[in-house]
Design an enzyme around this catalytic site. Structure first.
Site, short mmCIF file in Angstrom:
data_model
loop_
_atom_site.label_atom_id
_atom_site.label_comp_id
_atom_site.label_asym_id
_atom_site.label_seq_id
_atom_site.Cartn_x
_atom_site.Cartn_y
_atom_site.Cartn_z
N ASP A 482 0.86 -1.19 0.00
CA ASP A 482 0.00 0.00 0.00
C ASP A 482 0.89 1.24 0.00
OD1 ASP A 482 -2.38 -1.33 0.07
OD2 ASP A 482 -2.52 -1.36 2.24
N ASP A 789 -4.69 -3.04 4.85
CA ASP A 789 -5.22 -2.60 6.14
C ASP A 789 -6.74 -2.60 6.20
OD1 ASP A 789 -5.75 -0.49 4.47
OD2 ASP A 789 -4.36 0.91 5.42
N ASP A 793 -9.38 -5.78 1.86
CA ASP A 793 -8.07 -6.34 1.50
C ASP A 793 -7.95 -7.81 1.92
OD1 ASP A 793 -6.98 -4.06 0.33
OD2 ASP A 793 -6.32 -3.25 2.25
#
Length: 1073
Positions: A482, A789, A793
């Site tokens: 990310d 997070d 996901d």
């Protein structure tokens, strides 16, 4: 790596590459499980049955207990069934009462202490979902009064109040099943088949010895074996018990969830174990419901109750269905709840108290090493049986002589007791060869190094949830990371703003803005948020809670003059659409005091802008959004994105009263998404983390490709990628190096496979895009690590070889789907995990080299001596001591080597790469042959070397055997140094930093030298002067020389023998190269 393919594509049989993810049971052998993350129970049973095991309870201790796993599922099923039966019975009773017309009066609240309701009543109400009891308590408001809590501000923060609630209603913990005691580990160590046989042999030898030689002299043989076995058992049990305690401590960390509660009007972060009855708890998507409770308020709140009911069913929660069960997950929406039952008073607490969590788990290395151990064990077993046959044949045919040269067995003349005693000694030696040859410690060394790594990784801000992730991370070829919070600091501030069709500088300059638009902006910021603002008493700073984006926008609102509480009290939220990572926006409908309804939207700037048809100018007039103005705003977004700013747009739409549905229709109402009025576009600065560029470069150097997968604007992602070093230069910013999620999503499977290899940055990606990328990369043969997070996901985290969730911003759903939790959300910590993963693999290889060297040397010396002379120089007690050095102390010394920078100079290790490399084979064979050669020279020419030809035979043979034993042990001690650095010239580099290694080496030397006399008397060896130990020490020194010289390939065995002989006199003066 030419052609853009993975370096491991050559392994066509790898279940991780190629099409599909099923296990090819027909192709793979029982020890060929490269991915245990989703291996079937049948595959796990298969490899265990195929393993040659002397002590199953010890060998498989830290693997998954398949029997307990099945029992656990049965218990969970029973508890769920019991709960459903109770609920069904209550529904049936309620239905009967309605038909009868005489409903049963719900129980009246019974006071306890200072509270007006008892914990049993609360537990029954929530467990049975009893609406009648809740109504009898006065609804949620009346219940809050009885629990002395404020639905807006929560309970008071003072310790006495919290302690009182714990005393009355219990704490949010449940009785855990006690871990196994030391005595259980001792019992497991005693179950080793070979040790049991040795104990039986020791008892028989002891009885015969005492009978024939008297108790004073006759107890030596049997007593020494028994004592050696007891020492092995105790040391093994202590080592295993300490490992068990480490796993228990790490398990506690996994359950210690941190969450927010409202106490005294402010949001505070506490441990889930500190929740008390009466707490007001905010819930958002991805959270775990921490206690049983009742919903206070919620918007689009949906709960996944599969963990309690066993059914994958999402249940909507509102005032009609307000009961929440502990342990469930928030699937959608947000809200607040009142905790009514905690700990053992909840169904989740009962469930967790009735099952014991199994810390065991398969890891690919464990499975492979069991295969290695089985192969070596079979070889050792064949050798032991051969030695037994040869020795028995020589003994009973009269070819075995004692120290005085007398034949030990003469048919018809030797007493039965003596013959049995002789046979027992031979049998004991054969059994002991099996003990040394079957490397039980090999698979256990994996667990040892994993336990050590897990403990150390905690200090490097990584919490390991799955053991196998440690070792798999060492094979990672790519990391899909990310952007926000991982590569950046996650500390956002609004630095640019476009309002009323122009740029406002500074962004909170209200003097350039009309009051009407400021009022609308403040309303939008205060209501369309999951964060909160708390104003403490006195002059203390305002406390803002929420996600980094929410906090930045709330701070901007405060700078505009927002009074958070006042604004929220002036209007109420009637419906909400929580932020969605697919649509990348979230909205609320608020009803103002004048009954006017406003729909406020906030989200990705270009997406919200596309839904706007008008904007408000400085005269508070609604101006149509013409093409020129759209281009102006798009350019503003691009300019901010190039400066690596996150762009967020705020818009609203006024609704007429008749277009708003009634309360009954609100749950199905979809907020209007079009014809919006643009209020503002803001740019949020989130700087890169210090050191992230160096961490990315270290990954590239180590052969690990870093890919950024973000929901942000492609231009923002590009700017951050260039700053972090993921993209080398602007020349790399062409498609498919830089790609949008929707473009990747629109491709066919074949096209995705083709371009996945080249993708470095994916912007405006959805969680499903991340999943598609992971699947494509794995099909290309990559070992994929993924960071995430959010709740959405979870599929990608589960699909990846290693799922890495974020400890600070990560939701509980993401954490439970991950294998490792990065506690500080920092990419540099991800790189540290890679180092530790490689360290695990390297340490296992060190131990394999060390143990196999001992195996080969011990087998050669005993087999050759047995066949040639009918006797073995290393007896049962000595071999047990060597086994202790090898299996327990050796594993502890080599499995706890810390990672070095040298590990990141290598390419990732393929999961089907051979465990024993060519370098290891070279070191192992030369070292083993050298040791065996020296020991055989000492065995056949030892008396000449010691000048003891004229000494009595018994004395000379004992002295020679003592020398052989000491030489062998010291060779293993110094070979531990060799094994530390299998592929480096300097084997002493960094040795003093590993205190445990130095301590174990020192302890072994002390036990071998300082307590030598005791060992000699027990093992029937000759007591020799300390100066004679120079020869074993010298042999060990040459062991170093062999290790170094074989690397340079400059030495011959003859030269080494000469070196060994000439250096005897000054061994302690020479320092190895």
């Amino acid at each position: 790596m030419s052609g853009g393919g993975s370096p491991y594509q050559k392994h066509r049989k790898d279940v991780e590459s190629g099409g599909g993810y099923e296990e090819h049971g027909s192709v793979c052998g029982p020890f060929d499980i490269v991915r245990t993350k989703s291996a079937s129970l049948d595959r796990l049973k298969k490899w265990r049955k195929a393993a040659l095991v002397l002590n199953a309870s010890r060998r498989f201790r830290y693997t998954l207990d398949l029997k307990k796993e099945e029992e656990k599922k049965k218990i969970i099923s029973k508890i769920r069934f019991h709960s459903e039966v109770i609920r069904a019975a209550n529904i049936f009773i309620e239905g009967a009462e309605k038909q009868d017309g005489t409903p049963k009066a719900p129980p009246s609240p019974i006071p306890i202490g200072d509270y007006y309701v008892r914990p049993e009543q609360l537990a029954t109400m929530t467990r049975d979902h009893d609406d009648a009891t809740l109504r009898n308590f006065g609804g949620i408001t009346g219940l809050a009064e009885k629990l002395k809590t404020n639905l807006d501000k929560g309970i008071h923060e003072d310790e006495s109040n919290i302690l009182d609630r714990k005393n009355v209603f219990g704490s949010n913990t449940y009785p855990r099943k006690k871990g196994r005691s030391f005595w259980m580990f001792l019992l497991d160590a005693c179950r080793d088949t070979t040790l049991i046989i040795l104990m039986v042999a020791a008892v028989a030898s002891l009885a015969l010895g005492i009978k024939t030689e008297g108790i004073k002299e006759g107890w030596y043989d049997g007593g020494s074996i028994a004592l050696a076995v007891i020492i092995v058992i105790i040391v093994t049990a202590i080592s295993d018990y300490k490992q068990s305690l480490q796993f228990q401590n790490l398990n506690e960390e996994k359950h210690n969830i941190q969450l927010e509660v409202i106490r005294g009007g402010r949001r505070v972060k506490i441990s889930i174990f500190d929740i008390v009855v009466g707490d007001v708890i905010p819930l958002k998507i991805g959270d775990q419901v921490p206690a049983d409770g009742v919903l206070i308020s919620g918007h689009s709140l949906a709960i996944d109750e599969s963990s309690m009911t066993g059914e994958s069913k999402i249940v909507r929660k509102d005032h009609k269905s307000p009961f929440l069960m502990s342990g469930c997950k928030v699937a959608d929406g947000y809200g607040t709840m009142l905790a009514t039952s905690v700990g053992i008073n909840t169904e989740w607490g009962l469930l967790m108290a009735s099952i014991s969590e199994d810390n065991g788990e398969e890891t690919p290395l464990q499975v492979r090493l069991n295969g290695v151990a089985t192969f070596i064990g079979i070889v050792g077993l064949v050798v032991a049986v051969s030695v037994l046959i040869v020795l028995l044949a020589r003994y009973f045919t009269g070819h075995t002589e004692d120290a005085e040269g007398k034949v030990q067995f003469i048919a018809g003349k030797t007493r039965v007791g003596d013959a049995v005693d002789g046979a027992i000694k031979i049998f004991t030696v054969a059994v002991t060869i099996v003990v040394v040859a079957v490397p039980e410690g090999l698979p256990l060394a994996v667990t040892l190094t994993l336990a050590y790594s897990m403990r150390k990784m905690m200090s490097d801000k990584a919490l390991v949830r799955r053991l196998s992730a440690c070792e798999t991370m060492g094979s990672a070829t790519t990391i899909c990371s990310d952007k926000t919070g991982t590569l950046t600091l996650n500390k956002m501030t609004v630095v640019e703003a476009y309002i009323c069709g122009k740029k406002i500088d500074p962004p909170n300059n209200t003097s350039e803005l009309p009051s009407g638009i400021v009022s609308l902006l403040i309303e939008s910021v205060a209501q369309n948020t999951t964060g909160s603002v708390f104003l403490p008493e006195g002059d203390r700073d305002v406390e803002i809670s929420g996600s980094p984006t929410e906090k930045a926008i709330l701070q901007w609102g405060l700078n505009l003059g927002m009074n958070f509480e006042a604004v929220r009290s002036e209007s109420s939220i009637i419906h909400a659409f929580p932020f969605n990572s697919e649509k990348k926006r979230g909205g609320v409908a608020v009803k103002r005091s004048d009954s006017e309804v406003h729909v406020h939207w906030k989200g990705a700037a270009e997406i919200v802008l596309a839904a706007c048809t008008r904007y408000m100018d400085t005269n508070e007039q609604l101006v149509p959004m013409d093409e020129r103005k759209v281009e102006y705003f798009k350019k503003a977004i691009e300019d901010m994105a190039r400066e690596s700013l996150r762009c967020v747009a705020i818009a609203y739409r006024p609704l007429k009263g008749e277009t708003v549905p009634t309360d009954e229709e609100l749950t199905k109402w979809e907020l209007p998404e079009g014809d919006l009025v643009l209020l503002a576009i803001v740019g949020l600065k989130d700087p890169c983390r210090p050191g992230v560029r160096q961490a990315v470069q270290l990954c590239i150097k180590a052969g690990v490709k870093v890919r950024m997968v973000t929901g942000d604007n492609l231009q923002t992602a590009k700017a951050i990628a260039l700053e972090c070093g993921i993209l080398g230069s602007n020349a790399d910013t062409t498609e498919p190096n830089l790609i949008e999620g929707k473009s990747f999503r629109a491709m066919s499977d074949a096209q995705r496979l083709e371009v996945a290899e080249r993708i470095s940055v994916m912007g405006r990606s959805s969680p499903n895009d991340k999943l598609l990328l992971v699947q494509a990369l794995r099909k290309r043969g990559h070992v994929v690590a993924v960071t995430g997070d959010g709740t959405n996901d979870a599929p990608a985290l589960h699909e990846a070889d290693i799922g890495l969730s974020m400890g600070i911003q990560g939701t509980e759903v993401a954490k439970e789907s991950s294998d490792i939790i990065i506690l500080d959300d920092n990419f540099a910590s991800v790189v540290k995990v890679v180092r530790w993963g490689r360290s695990v693999y390297a340490n296992i290889q060190k131990f394999i080299q060390f143990q196999l060297t001992v195996n080969v040397a011990a087998l050669i010396i005993n087999v050759v001596a047995a066949v040639s002379s009918g006797d073995v120089p290393l007896n049962a007690v000595q071999l047990l001591w060597v086994n202790l050095i090898m299996d327990t102390l050796g594993a502890l010394a080599l499995a706890t080597e810390p990672p070095t920078d040298h590990l990141m100079d290598r390419l990732p290790v393929g999961r089907r790469e051979p465990l024993i490399t060519n370098i290891m084979w070279r070191n192992l064979l030369i070292q083993a042959l050298y040791q065996a050669s020296v020991l055989l020279v000492l065995n056949f020419r030892g008396r000449e070397i010691l000048h003891s030809q004229r000494d009595p035979n018994e004395h000379a043979i004992k002295e020679k055997n003592t020398l052989i034993f000491n030489a062998f042990v010291f060779a293993q001690i110094f070979n531990e140094f060799n094994a530390r650095k299998p592929d480096e010239m300097n084997v002493f580099k960094g040795v003093t930093k590993n205190r445990l290694f130095m301590g174990i080496v020192g302890l072994t030397v002390v036990l071998q030298v300082r307590f030598k006399r005791a060992l000699d008397s027990l093992s029937q060896n000759q007591i020799v002067s300390i100066s004679l130990l120079c020869i074993p020490g010298c042999n060990s020194h040459v062991s170093w020389k062999v290790h170094l010289n074989c690397k340079a390939q400059l030495a011959t065995m003859a030269g080494l023998y000469c070196n060994w002989v000439h250096q005897v006199s000054f061994v302690f003066k020479i320092t190895p190269e």
